[in-house]
Design a protein around this motif. Structure first.
Motif: not given
Ligand code: ACO
Length: 330
Positions: A177, A181-182, A242-246, A329, A7, A240
């Motif tokens: 982490p 992230i995305d 949704e891409q991480q299921n958040l 993060r 990362n 962004v």
């Protein structure tokens, strides 16, 4: 440095705003406006303006020195410098090369990117790719603007909105982490004419006529920009997540581009997050374009709003049109 790392993260941030404050009352003395209109329509109370002899690289240099100090990085450790700006000192050399010399980062390569108010997130995405590829270790990313220099001080539709400033970040590799992230990144050039600085380039080189017609100043169809900003900023922050299921609930703090308080409130609503989670400092600086997100992040570090371990969102929209969002993060 060889091989790939997991990362990229922000190791330190810095900011600089010029000392001269322009209040809404100051503008009410220049154009037909009022503190009440500006506050209600935009949330802006004041903004900073540079003096005539100050340029974007001066602000960027000051912010960079602070970011290096906070990150504990020396100039010779910097491998790459990216300046996101729509108000460079000049066409060339790039503002990034000017900053390189000012800070003595002799080992770096440097270039500018033009992505309007999305410039800082665009730069973050570029920096992340270099770090993840393992080809570069330490990156100085700066969002810096002197928009007062291209604001028509007789046009109440635009002059009250913009301010000057710079924010800088040092990016380095880290283990997940932690870190970026995305992201979501996009543009739509077909709507570019709604927000532009028409003259001074190869299409309309500087001439007496372009100066007489005020074509070296910002042109904006505010209403259409507003509608597109609300949609694209809302869409990209939701995407962004949704891409991480958040969901918006998972995000601890959101740094939206500071263009208009009503845009920020709409984006928070669209992301289904409490409005208080969206960091706001537009009242102090107005719209500083590529500098607005790093300025907000810097102030949030300082006032304790941005804490280690938080899930952080960034989202912006600007000239081009361009838009981008990112999750990290902290
Ligand atoms: N003071 C008083 N009245 C004003 C001012 C002012 N400073 N500026 C405009 N008005 C007037 C207009 O002249 C118009 O008057 P009229 O009805 O008599 O013609 C009236 O206010 C409404 O003007 P609109 O432009 O239609 O107002 P709107 O509701 O769209 O709000 C604003 C204007 C605040 C500029 C809004 O469109 C906006 O914030 N747009 C986004 C702009 C932006 O931030 N762009 C920067 C880059 S992109 C980005 O950062 C997202």
């Amino acid at each position: 440095m060889a091989g790939s790392v997991s990362n990229a993260y922000i190791a330190g941030m810095g900011m600089y705003v010029p000392p001269k404050v322009m209040t809404n009352e100051d503008f009410a003395r220049i154009v037909d406006t009022s503190d009440e209109w500006i506050t209600q329509m935009t949330g802006i109370k004041e903004r900073r303006h540079v003096e005539a002899d100050v340029a974007t690289s001066d602000l960027a240099t000051a912010a960079s020195k602070m970011a290096m100090e906070k990150a504990g990085v020396t100039p010779d450790e910097i491998d790459m410098i990216i300046v996101a700006t729509a108000t460079p000192d000049m066409f060339f050399p790039s503002t990034a090369c000017l900053v390189q010399t000012n800070i003595g980062a002799a080992n770096a390569f440097a270039y500018d990117i033009v992505a309007g108010c999305s410039g800082f997130i665009y730069g973050l995405v570029i920096a992340e790719q270099f770090i993840k590829a393992g080809t570069v270790e330490t990156i100085l990313l700066i969002g810096a603007e002197t928009l007062s220099k291209v604001s028509d001080m007789t046009d109440r539709n635009t002059c009250v909105l913009f301010g000057d400033g710079a924010g800088a970040a040092i990016l380095r590799p880290c283990e997940a982490p932690k870190g970026i992230i995305d992201h979501v990144i996009g543009s739509d050039g077909s709507l570019g004419s709604l927000l532009s600085l028409p003259a001074g380039g190869s299409r309309l080189p500087a001439s007496h006529e372009t100066v007489d017609k005020n074509l070296h100043m910002i042109y904006m169809d505010g209403r259409k920009v507003y509608v597109n900003a609300v949609k694209k900023m809302g869409d990209s922050v939701v995407q962004v997540l949704e891409q991480q299921n958040l969901t918006g609930d998972d995000m601890d703090i959101l740094f939206p581009h500071q263009a208009n308080l009503r845009i920020i409130e709409s984006v928070a609503k669209r992301a289904k997050m409490p409005g208080e989670k969206a960091y706001v400092n537009i009242q102090k600086y107005g719209n500083t374009s590529a500098a607005s997100i790093p300025l907000a992040m810097c102030e949030a570090i300082d006032d304790g709003s941005l804490k280690e371990g938080m899930l952080v969102g960034l989202v912006a929209f600007g000239a081009g049109f361009t838009w981008a969002s990112a999750l990290m993060r902290w």
